[in-house]
Design a protein around this motif. Structure first.
Motif, PDB file in Angstrom:
ATOM      1  N   ARG A  54       0.823  -1.219   0.000  1.00  0.00           N
ATOM      2  CA  ARG A  54       0.000   0.000   0.000  1.00  0.00           C
ATOM      3  C   ARG A  54       0.852   1.261   0.000  1.00  0.00           C
ATOM      4  O   ARG A  54       0.357   2.353   0.273  1.00  0.00           O
ATOM      5  CB  ARG A  54      -0.923   0.002   1.219  1.00  0.00           C
ATOM      6  CG  ARG A  54      -1.923  -1.151   1.231  1.00  0.00           C
ATOM      7  CD  ARG A  54      -2.854  -1.098   2.442  1.00  0.00           C
ATOM      8  NE  ARG A  54      -3.619   0.138   2.481  1.00  0.00           N
ATOM      9  CZ  ARG A  54      -3.584   1.021   3.476  1.00  0.00           C
ATOM     10  NH1 ARG A  54      -2.800   0.803   4.533  1.00  0.00           N
ATOM     11  NH2 ARG A  54      -4.312   2.111   3.441  1.00  0.00           N
ATOM     12  N   GLU A  93      -0.295   4.565  -1.948  1.00  0.00           N
ATOM     13  CA  GLU A  93      -1.522   5.229  -1.520  1.00  0.00           C
ATOM     14  C   GLU A  93      -1.441   5.777  -0.106  1.00  0.00           C
ATOM     15  O   GLU A  93      -2.390   6.404   0.365  1.00  0.00           O
ATOM     16  CB  GLU A  93      -2.706   4.254  -1.628  1.00  0.00           C
ATOM     17  CG  GLU A  93      -2.564   3.010  -0.755  1.00  0.00           C
ATOM     18  CD  GLU A  93      -3.587   1.944  -1.079  1.00  0.00           C
ATOM     19  OE1 GLU A  93      -4.593   1.890  -0.338  1.00  0.00           O
ATOM     20  OE2 GLU A  93      -3.378   1.190  -2.043  1.00  0.00           O
ATOM     21  N   THR A  94      -0.315   5.564   0.571  1.00  0.00           N
ATOM     22  CA  THR A  94      -0.235   5.974   1.978  1.00  0.00           C
ATOM     23  C   THR A  94       0.894   6.967   2.232  1.00  0.00           C
ATOM     24  O   THR A  94       1.270   7.168   3.382  1.00  0.00           O
ATOM     25  CB  THR A  94      -0.035   4.742   2.886  1.00  0.00           C
ATOM     26  OG1 THR A  94       1.148   4.039   2.484  1.00  0.00           O
ATOM     27  CG2 THR A  94      -1.234   3.810   2.804  1.00  0.00           C
ATOM     28  N   ARG A  95       1.448   7.589   1.198  1.00  0.00           N
ATOM     29  CA  ARG A  95       2.534   8.551   1.422  1.00  0.00           C
ATOM     30  C   ARG A  95       1.985   9.852   2.002  1.00  0.00           C
ATOM     31  O   ARG A  95       0.921  10.335   1.587  1.00  0.00           O
ATOM     32  CB  ARG A  95       3.275   8.872   0.119  1.00  0.00           C
ATOM     33  CG  ARG A  95       3.977   7.690  -0.551  1.00  0.00           C
ATOM     34  CD  ARG A  95       4.896   6.924   0.365  1.00  0.00           C
ATOM     35  NE  ARG A  95       4.189   5.863   1.077  1.00  0.00           N
ATOM     36  CZ  ARG A  95       4.653   5.225   2.155  1.00  0.00           C
ATOM     37  NH1 ARG A  95       5.820   5.572   2.656  1.00  0.00           N
ATOM     38  NH2 ARG A  95       3.948   4.282   2.735  1.00  0.00           N
TER      39      ARG A  95
END
Length: 911
Positions: free
Chosen positions: A637, A640-642
């Motif tokens: 993931r 999408e999680t930066r």
């Protein structure tokens, strides 16, 4: 009469088979062909149910088919799921037909539904036991069967196997034929002594994973009785054993599972059990020779052609195992064991001698000295029973091929020492007829079977060996048994308290407790080439490092706020290795901490919050270093999680990226320009890049890319960080730092891993301007990173690298290793590319070179198989399809060639 040659299959097509089924049996429905080596079999899905139309080869006599029917009846009576005969319209069991001038015998049998064990996913030891039990049930069922049509001696009768191999081996390449004949001759020689005592009866003759099926309820069915014959009873077991070779992770365990299950239904004599393994070797030889002849005779037989590679591998695996060892193990599980009663025979004070993997007597490579056992075995000492001796370990060998497990003990005694007479089943060497010692070392061994087993064996089947050769401690009045290694129990303990998110290599990992140079050794004294450990720059257990650590520990270890020489000297050495102007050093304890600090330096020096980072990169596990890590292999993931302070740029992968080829840098830089034009660059603190894609398996950046990015970021007032944690520090051979390969100079360098050779140690190297700007954040220190012990080890690493010319070794051995890996690409299409430089390499496996589709599953299977070959390699990359090869910099050319050869063998076996 004996027919040793093969037979061409009858010639007829699907339409002709359908016409025969309809005319003589009234059966109509879709017809497909099933595989067979010498007959023709057709599946007919008739409205009344599926049946098999079987067309025998021209040499088959009607009486033989009648004998097969008798065998089917006996098997059914024993409760096995087997085909039944379907009579013709006029009540015949066998029909004679003419097809294109061929006079053929045809039968119809009911179809036994299920998945062939050959095609079963997850074939394991329980299936080996199922095959063994089924073979045993058949032998027991056939004990009273007699029929005049039982087949004459053919190539499948193991009584003539040696003649078959010699007769049909001419169809094989000369080198293969020589190996086959040598193995067959050796097996035949072993059989000579027992052949006359082997009982004969009717057997199935082909009870294998190809002729058995499992239905949805787990019920086994036997589908082919075409090789029913009168032969040695034990040949049935040998045939079944042969079929499981190569099907599980442990051939020896698979063999013993079959034998043990077979023995539940048939009590073989000790003589028969002695014959099992020679017959297995002969059976594999017959399969190889017969297939070669059959392909030459009947080139359109896809069934035979498909089986050839598997049969060759079965022969190779049978020939590779130690025949004496396997013969003893088969005897041990195939009959009851009777341990002899033991009483003390020696009254002497003895001290057990530790020769295990963790013995301190074997440090600094002493275990490789050829006379080490003799030097350590002094009067009054005794070796340990069931110990996996490191002194007998063999580097550059397949796993479980070194004979390290001691089945007895050696006692060093003065000449003339008296021993009591030993009981039956106890074997002594070095003792004269009068019971006194005539040699300085007495060997003591116990056997629960007649005869004397080998003194040293491979680690296979340790529990069985312990039952076969019991503990001799009672004879000496002293516990001389070594602790039994149990990596499985340790793994269970690890999973109980060691958070399982902290992954481990391999599904069934060996317990590694020693390293030496580029080698790792497990608790069963098996040695592996460590081809993945870029942490161990100077190799494992380097004496210079161990001495430096011990010396510094004996003096002082504290945090870096105290004033001591080692930290200062290490900082000076690092500054001297960096480009001019980068002369300020921060010592930290890991790569993650180094990256985290580098980001803070950039943000503090510029007063800006945003960082450019590339996709597909790995930088660490702290909150900040993880924020810029986008390797999907580590975090699916990631993209999408930066956090919003991270600006991701395209991965400049010239092999499988947006722009490909040697001039890809221009395309990537043009894309970067467009991206920067859309950003508020006044908030840009800098960029961090790996100068080579580490987690991608060492993919080199396109020429000019790094310098182009750095110039653009500097023009915007940003700071340029080169993350050298994985591939810097001499590993590339041609360059000390990765950025040198790109002709670029950063403002900040992060380094770790290689610095401490496994000790927590890392560094950030930067300019004085950036370092002084960071002072606005307050003071900084890292407890372990700059500690006296960490610093002393860091200095020792640099000393060894210089003294042993390890960067030069990385260049020479790395270039040779890369060439060897690239050569594999000319043989195996799955080798899509070889990445990297020096001793940071990656072999990318693909299912198709045109699309470059990743071969993820194959990469995992390759790494598991390489472990058995004695090599530790792991997959990496976003698709986990790149074999990362980054061994210690001390690796020799010989070890590198061993890795290439092992990979060659594995690919040949798996493809």
């Amino acid at each position: 009469m004996t027919d040793l040659g093969g037979l061409a299959r009858p010639v007829l097509d699907l339409d002709e088979a359908a016409e025969i089924a309809a005319r003589h049996w009234g059966l109509r429905g879709p017809v497909t062909e099933l595989g067979s080596q010498q007959d023709r079999n057709f599946l007919v899905r008739a409205t009344t149910g599926a049946v098999v139309l079987k067309v025998a080869n021209a040499a088959t006599a009607p009486a033989e088919l009648e004998a097969q029917a008798a065998a089917l009846a006996a098997a059914a009576e024993a409760g096995l799921r087997v085909p039944t005969v379907v009579p013709t319209l006029d009540g015949q069991v066998v029909e004679t037909v003419d097809v294109a001038g061929q006079r053929l015998l045809v039968r119809v049998l009911t179809y036994v539904d299920g998945t062939p064990l050959l095609e079963l996913d997850g074939f394991g030891f329980e299936h080996c036991r199922l095959l063994g039990r089924t073979a045993g049930v058949l032998v027991a069922a056939f004990r009273g069967v007699s029929h005049p049509g039982m087949r004459r001696r053919t190539q499948w009768d193991l009584r003539v196997a040696s003649d078959v191999v010699r007769s049909l081996g001419s169809h094989l390449p000369r080198s293969v034929r020589a190996e086959l004949l040598a193995a067959a001759d050796g097996a035949a020689l072993r059989l000579q002594a027992v052949a006359e005592d082997l009982p004969v009866q009717v057997i199935h003759g082909d009870l294998t994973d190809d002729n058995t099926v499992l239905d949805a309820d787990g019920s086994i069915g036997v589908i082919d009785f075409g090789d029913v014959m009168t032969s040695w009873r034990v040949a049935e077991l040998a045939v079944t054993v042969t079929s499981v070779l190569g099907r599980t992770a442990d051939d020896v365990a698979a063999v013993l599972a079959v034998v043990e299950a077979f023995s539940e239904h048939v009590t073989l004599t000790d003589t028969e059990l002695t014959a099992v393994w020679p017959l297995v070797v002969l059976r594999t030889g017959v399969l190889v020779a017969s297939s070669a002849e059959q392909v030459a005779l009947d080139g359109g037989n896809d069934y035979t052609e498909a089986r050839r590679a598997e049969e060759v591998r079965a022969f190779e695996r049978a020939a590779a195992l130690d025949a004496d060892e396997v013969a003893w193990l088969v005897r041990a599980v195939g009959q009851p064991l009777t341990p002899p009663p033991l009483a003390r025979i020696l009254d002497a004070e003895l001290t057990p001698l530790d020769l295990s993997t963790t013995s301190p007597l074997l440090d600094d490579g002493a275990w490789l000295e050829p006379d080490i056992e003799q030097r350590l075995l002094r009067p009054g000492t005794v070796t340990r029973y069931a110990e996996h001796r490191l002194t007998r370990a063999t580097p550059l060998a397949r796993r479980n091929t070194s004979q390290v497990l001691a089945l007895g003990v050696e006692v060093a005694l003065p000449l003339g020492t008296r021993l009591a007479p030993p009981p039956a089943g106890v074997f002594l060497d070095g003792v004269g007829e009068d019971g006194t010692t005539v040699a300085p070392v007495v060997t003591v061994q116990v056997s629960a079977l007649p005869g004397r087993p080998p003194m040293f064996v491979t680690p296979h089947a340790g529990a069985t060996w312990r039952r076969l050769c019991p503990d001799p401690s009672a004879l000496l009045g002293l516990d001389v048994a070594a602790p039994e290694p149990s990596p499985e129990q340790l793994l269970a303990r690890r999973d109980t308290h060691f958070a399982t998110v902290q992954e481990h290599y391999y599904a069934d990992p060996p317990q590694i407790e020693r390293g030496w140079r580029e080698h790792l050794v497990d608790t069963r004294a098996q040695v592996y080439v460590d081809a993945v450990n870029n942490v161990a720059t100077t190799g494992h257990a380097h004496p210079t490092l161990t001495a430096a650590a011990a010396r510094q520990w004996s003096l002082l270890n504290t945090n870096s706020r105290f004033h001591y020489a080692a930290a200062v000297e290490l900082a000076e050495r690092l500054a001297g290795l960096a480009p001019g102007g980068l002369d300020q050093v921060f010592l930290v304890n890991s790569g993650s901490e180094a990256v985290d600090l580098a980001l803070r330096l950039a943000m503090t020096a510029t007063g800006r919050p945003r960082i450019l980072a590339a996709r597909e990169a790995y930088h660490g596990w702290t909150l900040a270093s993880d924020a810029i890590t986008t390797s999907l292999g580590d975090n699916p993931r990631a993209l999408e999680t930066r956090p919003d302070w991270v600006e991701l740029i395209d991965a400049p992968n010239a092999v499988r990226g947006t722009h490909r080829g040697p001039r890809a840098a221009g395309g990537y830089l043009a894309d970067l320009d467009a991206q920067l034009a859309g950003l508020d660059t006044s908030r840009l603190a800098g960029v961090i890049l790996e100068p080579i894609f580490g987690n991608g398996g060492g993919v080199l950046l396109p020429d000019g890319y790094l310098a182009g990015v750095f110039s653009r970021v500097r023009a915007l007032g940003g700071v340029c960080i080169s993350d050298e944690v994985q591939m810097g520090y001499g590993r590339l051979g041609h360059h000390f730092w990765g950025f040198e390969q790109q002709g670029a100079v950063p403002d900040v360098i992060t380094v770790a891993k290689a610095m401490g050779n496994g000790q927590p140690l890392g560094a950030v190297i930067t300019t004085r301007r950036i370092a002084e700007a960071f002072a606005a954040e307050g003071s900084f220190f890292s407890s372990a990173g700059g500690s006296p012990v960490s610093s002393a080890i860091g200095l020792a690493v640099l000393d060894v690298m210089a003294a042993e010319h390890l960067q030069e070794n990385a260049k020479a051995v790395g270039d040779s290793l890369r060439a060897g890996l690239e050569a594999l690409g000319s043989t195996y299409d799955v080798v899509g590319a070889v990445h990297g430089m020096g001793l940071y390499l990656g072999v990318e496996l693909v299912t198709d070179r045109a699309s470059f589709a990743p071969a993820t599953e194959l990469a995992e299977r390759v790494c598991e198989a390489l472990l058995d070959e004695g090599c530790i390699v792991q997959p990496t990359g976003d698709h986990k399809n790149v074999l990362k090869i980054k061994p210690p910099l001390v690796i020799t050319a010989e070890s590198a060639r061993f890795v290439v050869s092992a990979l060659d063998r594995v690919l040949a076996r798996l493809l």
